[in-house]
Design a protein around this motif. Structure first.
Motif, PDB file in Angstrom:
ATOM      1  N   GLY A  14       0.839  -1.315   0.155  1.00  0.00           N
ATOM      2  CA  GLY A  14      -0.138  -0.001   0.076  1.00  0.00           C
ATOM      3  C   GLY A  14       0.814   1.389   0.000  1.00  0.00           C
ATOM      4  N   LEU A  15       1.889   1.118   0.758  1.00  0.00           N
ATOM      5  CA  LEU A  15       2.886   2.457   0.912  1.00  0.00           C
ATOM      6  C   LEU A  15       3.584   2.586  -0.419  1.00  0.00           C
ATOM      7  CD1 LEU A  15       4.564   1.778   4.370  1.00  0.00           C
ATOM      8  CD2 LEU A  15       2.720   3.253   3.930  1.00  0.00           C
TER       9      LEU A  15
ATOM     10  N   LYS B 144       1.301   3.993  -2.795  1.00  0.00           N
ATOM     11  CA  LYS B 144       1.210   5.399  -2.735  1.00  0.00           C
ATOM     12  C   LYS B 144       2.268   6.194  -3.407  1.00  0.00           C
ATOM     13  CE  LYS B 144       1.427   8.543   0.902  1.00  0.00           C
ATOM     14  NZ  LYS B 144       2.036   8.869   2.557  1.00  0.00           N
TER      15      LYS B 144
ATOM     16  N   THR C 193      -2.919   6.741  -1.878  1.00  0.00           N
ATOM     17  CA  THR C 193      -2.955   5.647  -1.051  1.00  0.00           C
ATOM     18  C   THR C 193      -4.113   4.798  -1.371  1.00  0.00           C
ATOM     19  OG1 THR C 193      -1.961   6.685   0.757  1.00  0.00           O
ATOM     20  CG2 THR C 193      -2.964   4.596   1.370  1.00  0.00           C
TER      21      THR C 193
ATOM     22  N   LEU D  67      -1.390   1.561   8.400  1.00  0.00           N
ATOM     23  CA  LEU D  67      -0.197   2.098   7.922  1.00  0.00           C
ATOM     24  C   LEU D  67       0.737   2.711   8.947  1.00  0.00           C
ATOM     25  CD1 LEU D  67      -2.100   3.952   5.144  1.00  0.00           C
ATOM     26  CD2 LEU D  67      -0.710   1.761   4.940  1.00  0.00           C
TER      27      LEU D  67
END
Ligand code: SF4
Length: 172
Positions: free
Chosen positions: A97-98, A101, A107, A129
């Motif tokens: 996810g990071l 982003k 994100t 997160l």
């Protein structure tokens, strides 16, 4: 006449292809959307690698699906789904996810852990997160430390570890 038969044949073929791909997608419990990246051993391509300078992180999600402009990472696990996903699975997905982003500028709202028998949607909450960011910072700190204690979070793994003979922190 022949043109009409040919066109009809083409139409039937495209309906078949569409049906098969829909069936496959449902079977895999994939979200609807355009698959923009697939990572398999056979299709290993460097452009599928995501890199984050901020987190000193490199990763390759198994799939990235564009769902209405959101890039959703999917991690495939060969085993059956646990009652609740293991922290290591959650953190791996959250790390993707990071990376998404940083690579795509937004994100994603969630990622998907695709187990053998079901898929689990994991919301990328602020807490998750933050947790994965803390874990990454810890890893970075450990990487430059002179000595690091082993984790004994998984005793079963320790008992069958190939480094047992040489390891002074093995569990008995
Ligand atoms: S034997 Fe040592 S290296 Fe292997 S799992 Fe146990 S603590 Fe870790």
């Amino acid at each position: 006449m022949w043109i009409l038969i040919f066109a009809l044949g083409l139409l039937i073929l495209s309906i078949l292809v569409w049906g098969i791909s829909r069936f496959q997608r449902n079977r895999l419990l994939f979200p609807s959307g355009r698959v923009i990246h697939i990572d398999t051993e056979r299709l290993r391509k460097p452009e599928g690698t995501l890199f984050s300078a901020n987190y000193s992180l490199v990763g390759r999600p198994d799939y990235l699906v564009n769902q209405g402009g959101w890039i959703i990472p999917i991690e495939v696990k060969s085993g059956a789904a646990p009652v609740t996903p293991y922290p290591s699975h959650l953190y791996q997905l959250a790390a993707y996810g990071l990376l998404v982003k940083e690579h795509f500028g937004r994100t994603p709202p969630y990622g998907i852990l695709k187990y053998r028998d079901r898929a689990v949607e994991i919301p990328f909450t602020g807490t998750l997160l933050e947790e994965v960011t803390a874990v990454l910072e810890e890893i970075q700190a450990d990487a430059s430390a002179a000595a690091v204690d082993r984790s004994h979070a998984e005793p079963k793994r320790c008992r069958s570890c190939g480094f047992r003979a040489a390891c002074d922190q093995r569990l008995v």
